[in-house]
Structures are given as C-alpha cells and as structure tokens.
Design a protein around this motif. Structure first.
Motif, PDB file in Angstrom:
ATOM      1  N   HIS A  43      -8.242   4.219   5.016  1.00  0.00           N
ATOM      2  CA  HIS A  43      -6.794   4.451   4.983  1.00  0.00           C
ATOM      3  C   HIS A  43      -6.047   3.409   5.811  1.00  0.00           C
ATOM      4  N   VAL A  44      -4.836   3.142   5.379  1.00  0.00           N
ATOM      5  CA  VAL A  44      -3.900   2.326   6.158  1.00  0.00           C
ATOM      6  C   VAL A  44      -2.620   3.144   6.321  1.00  0.00           C
ATOM      7  N   ARG A  45      -1.914   2.887   7.406  1.00  0.00           N
ATOM      8  CA  ARG A  45      -0.656   3.586   7.640  1.00  0.00           C
ATOM      9  C   ARG A  45       0.497   2.599   7.559  1.00  0.00           C
ATOM     10  N   ILE A  61     -14.098  -1.586   0.992  1.00  0.00           N
ATOM     11  CA  ILE A  61     -13.159  -0.481   0.769  1.00  0.00           C
ATOM     12  C   ILE A  61     -11.963  -0.605   1.705  1.00  0.00           C
ATOM     13  N   GLY A  62     -12.190  -1.133   2.904  1.00  0.00           N
ATOM     14  CA  GLY A  62     -11.068  -1.356   3.816  1.00  0.00           C
ATOM     15  C   GLY A  62     -10.093  -2.387   3.275  1.00  0.00           C
ATOM     16  N   GLU A  63     -10.611  -3.456   2.685  1.00  0.00           N
ATOM     17  CA  GLU A  63      -9.720  -4.484   2.139  1.00  0.00           C
ATOM     18  C   GLU A  63      -8.968  -3.952   0.922  1.00  0.00           C
ATOM     19  N   LEU A  64      -9.613  -3.153   0.101  1.00  0.00           N
ATOM     20  CA  LEU A  64      -8.895  -2.563  -1.029  1.00  0.00           C
ATOM     21  C   LEU A  64      -7.759  -1.675  -0.526  1.00  0.00           C
ATOM     22  N   ALA A  65      -8.024  -0.908   0.525  1.00  0.00           N
ATOM     23  CA  ALA A  65      -6.961  -0.076   1.100  1.00  0.00           C
ATOM     24  C   ALA A  65      -5.825  -0.935   1.637  1.00  0.00           C
ATOM     25  N   ASN A  66      -6.183  -2.042   2.270  1.00  0.00           N
ATOM     26  CA  ASN A  66      -5.177  -2.953   2.808  1.00  0.00           C
ATOM     27  C   ASN A  66      -4.290  -3.519   1.701  1.00  0.00           C
ATOM     28  N   ILE A  67      -4.902  -3.904   0.606  1.00  0.00           N
ATOM     29  CA  ILE A  67      -4.124  -4.510  -0.478  1.00  0.00           C
ATOM     30  C   ILE A  67      -3.226  -3.474  -1.144  1.00  0.00           C
ATOM     31  N   VAL A  68      -3.783  -2.301  -1.424  1.00  0.00           N
ATOM     32  CA  VAL A  68      -2.944  -1.261  -2.033  1.00  0.00           C
ATOM     33  C   VAL A  68      -1.834  -0.861  -1.059  1.00  0.00           C
ATOM     34  N   GLY A  69      -2.188  -0.700   0.205  1.00  0.00           N
ATOM     35  CA  GLY A  69      -1.187  -0.324   1.202  1.00  0.00           C
ATOM     36  C   GLY A  69      -0.071  -1.344   1.314  1.00  0.00           C
ATOM     37  N   GLY A  70      -0.422  -2.611   1.254  1.00  0.00           N
ATOM     38  CA  GLY A  70       0.602  -3.652   1.330  1.00  0.00           C
ATOM     39  C   GLY A  70       1.547  -3.605   0.148  1.00  0.00           C
ATOM     40  N   ASN A  71       0.988  -3.343  -1.014  1.00  0.00           N
ATOM     41  CA  ASN A  71       1.846  -3.248  -2.207  1.00  0.00           C
ATOM     42  C   ASN A  71       2.720  -1.999  -2.160  1.00  0.00           C
ATOM     43  N   VAL A  72       2.196  -0.913  -1.622  1.00  0.00           N
ATOM     44  CA  VAL A  72       3.027   0.289  -1.452  1.00  0.00           C
ATOM     45  C   VAL A  72       4.130   0.011  -0.436  1.00  0.00           C
ATOM     46  N   LYS A  73       3.771  -0.649   0.651  1.00  0.00           N
ATOM     47  CA  LYS A  73       4.763  -0.961   1.693  1.00  0.00           C
ATOM     48  C   LYS A  73       5.924  -1.782   1.141  1.00  0.00           C
ATOM     49  N   SER A  74       5.625  -2.640   0.187  1.00  0.00           N
ATOM     50  CA  SER A  74       6.695  -3.493  -0.356  1.00  0.00           C
ATOM     51  C   SER A  74       7.773  -2.682  -1.051  1.00  0.00           C
ATOM     52  N   LEU A  75       7.494  -1.419  -1.350  1.00  0.00           N
ATOM     53  CA  LEU A  75       8.479  -0.555  -2.001  1.00  0.00           C
ATOM     54  C   LEU A  75       9.287   0.250  -0.994  1.00  0.00           C
ATOM     55  N   ASP A 105      13.356  -0.328   3.700  1.00  0.00           N
ATOM     56  CA  ASP A 105      13.694  -1.241   4.796  1.00  0.00           C
ATOM     57  C   ASP A 105      12.404  -1.718   5.446  1.00  0.00           C
ATOM     58  N   ALA A 106      12.569  -2.463   6.526  1.00  0.00           N
ATOM     59  CA  ALA A 106      11.411  -3.093   7.160  1.00  0.00           C
ATOM     60  C   ALA A 106      10.358  -2.066   7.565  1.00  0.00           C
ATOM     61  N   ALA A 107       9.132  -2.412   7.291  1.00  0.00           N
ATOM     62  CA  ALA A 107       8.007  -1.562   7.660  1.00  0.00           C
ATOM     63  C   ALA A 107       6.817  -2.458   7.949  1.00  0.00           C
ATOM     64  N   SER A 108       5.845  -1.905   8.639  1.00  0.00           N
ATOM     65  CA  SER A 108       4.643  -2.674   8.933  1.00  0.00           C
ATOM     66  C   SER A 108       3.414  -1.886   8.507  1.00  0.00           C
ATOM     67  N   LEU A 109       2.326  -2.610   8.350  1.00  0.00           N
ATOM     68  CA  LEU A 109       1.081  -2.020   7.871  1.00  0.00           C
ATOM     69  C   LEU A 109       0.043  -2.109   8.978  1.00  0.00           C
TER      70      LEU A 109
END
Lengths: 130, 169
Positions: B46-48, B91-105, B108-112
C-alpha cells in the motif's frame, strides 16, 4: 554511450535499463539520489560521464528532484541529460522538475516505444548520435 | 481536506494501463465487482496519499500471484522462482505507480509515501473506508486493488493496488 538509471525499485531499474541497453547504452544503476551521486563520482574517476540519467522521483535518502538540483550544481555533469521517469504526473510537479533542471519527463506507466521517442527527441538514440 | 474525485472507472483504467504495461497484455480487469475489497490476502502493498486528500491505495494477492508478478517484472525464466525481495520490490513498485496515478487526480497538491509491503491482513482501521476496488487477472495470477479514503493514519508507508471491481455504497 552510458546511461544512469536511478530508481529505488530493482524491477524498474531492470525494465528501464533493459530498454536502454536494447538500443545500445551501457547502463549504470543507483537506488536513490545519493547513491547516484556516488556512482557518478566513481564513474567520473574512470573518465566516464553518462550521456543520460533516467531518474525516479519518490525515493528514500535523496529523491529525484533533490538529485537533479545537486547535479545542476556540478559543472562536470553539465553534459548529462536528465529525464525524470516517475508517477508524479501533475502539471505542477512537471514544472518543478523542469525548473530544477530536468530536460525531459516520462510518466509511469510507459512503453518502450514511448521511452525511445523521448530519446529521439533528445537526440540520444545511439544510431542518431553515431 | 478535499474529496478524492475518483471512481471505479478510473481505477479500472489505471489498473489496466499499469498491468498491461508491466505485467503483460494478457492482464484483464474484471468487469464486475466483488462485494468487498480483498485486503486479507497473503501479500499486500500500500501507498498513502497525503495533502489535499487522505487516501491509500492497496494491492492484495495470494503468494503464487505475487511470485508471478515478480517473475514477470524481473523477466525471470519460466522455471525460475522469485525471491522474497523480488516479490516485495515488484508489488511495491506496482503500488507506487498506481498510487501516483491516483494522486494525480487529487484536486490540489498531495504527496505520495513510499510503498509498504507486508503479509497477511492490512491494518484496515488505519486505511479509512473503501472507496472503490477492482480485481485484475492474468495467466498465473490475480490481485485486488482498492482505494481507501478518510481516517488514514500518518504512517509513512505506501503500497499496492487491487484486483476486483466495485464501489462502496
């Protein structure tokens, strides 16, 4: 021609490195920004300055943006092209990276063709530069 | 704190893009939702997302599926077995990539955060409530990806994406 791949994921280093090697680059790898600076110092001692660095953003120890800023303070690395390869896809983040000194930006997920298009744009396809 | 403007359609699209690019073109996001996101699988990542929204992106799957993810991402031979570090990295990198794409939505400014990979059930209480989820299958495995919002703690970890599709009612 050498390329440096900076990513905390070994899987992503393999994927990016594999694409670059398929078009003729010799690759160096680092797991975060500070490690990359160390790798560059070691390579520099052997007279090697990579033509390209592919840089993830979110990494422990030193992130990709900090690495870009550190590279830009070092005149001996001014010939190295910096390409962010990251999930940070917001316009504001792209602007931050370019303002800090990155030359190009590739958003994950990306295809091998997309990376090669960026290399052509940068004049860094080995067959282009000879 | 703003709402994360994302639904199952966006998660389906992101999951398909990431899996088709890095896992294989045989990966398919299932077109029907499970009743609940699967977060008690053998392997989770998971990523937050912090800042204008509080959210988490979770990937959960069984041991064999996690090993197959690593085998594909590291391009291991058909008879090679992925080690534990390879599995966690993949699996961590897949979470990072999906999380980054979710964050882009995020509005306002957010961090991963960096990904966190674990085994067994996720700390569900710290993830908030499930917003939407999908399941993805491929030859040799399946996984569930889910997005959680709300009562997210301040842990620095980030992991995963999921496999089955649905939206919290």
């Amino acid at each position: 021609m050498h390329a440096l791949v900076v990513d905390d994921s070994r899987a992503m280093r393999r994927i990016v490195g594999g694409i670059l090697e398929s078009v003729g680059f010799e690759t160096l790898q680092a797991e975060h920004g500070q490690d990359a600076l160390d790798v560059l110092a070691e390579a520099g001692a052997k007279g090697i300055t990579p033509s390209l660095a592919c840089i993830d953003w979110n990494m422990p120890v030193m992130n990709g943006l900090e690495f870009v800023m550190a590279v830009r303070t070092r005149p001996e690395l001014r010939t190295m092209t910096l390409m962010m390869v990251t999930t940070e896809s917001e316009h504001s983040q792209i602007v931050r990276a370019l303002a800090a000194g990155a030359h190009e930006y590739l958003i994950k997920p990306f295809t091998a063709d997309a990376m090669m298009d960026k290399l052509r744009l940068l004049g860094l396809m080995p067959e282009v530069v000879g | 704190m703003s709402d994360l403007n994302i639904g199952v359609e966006e998660l389906e699209s992101i999951t398909a893009d990431v899996w088709n690019t890095f896992v294989g073109e045989d990966a398919v996001v299932l077109p029907f939702p499970s009743e609940r996101p699967n977060h008690d699988a053998d392997v989770t990542a998971h990523v937050r997302i912090r800042g204008s929204v509080a959210a988490a992106v979770v990937i959960a799957c069984d041991t064999a599926s996690a090993a197959e993810l690593a085998r594909r991402m590291f391009d291991l031979g058909p008879d090679a077995e992925a080690g534990a570090e390879d599995v966690a990295d993949a699996i961590g990198e897949l979470a990072n990539i999906v999380g980054g794409n979710v964050k882009s939505l995020a509005p306002d400014a957010a961090s991963l955060t960096l990904p966190e990979v674990g085994t067994g059930e996720l700390p569900g209480d710290s993830l908030g409530v499930p917003l939407c989820w999908v399941d993805v299958v491929w030859d040799g495995g399946q996984a569930g990806l889910s997005i959680w919002t709300g009562d997210v703690n301040t842990s620095s970890s980030t992991v995963g994406e999921s496999v089955i599709g649905g939206t919290a009612s």
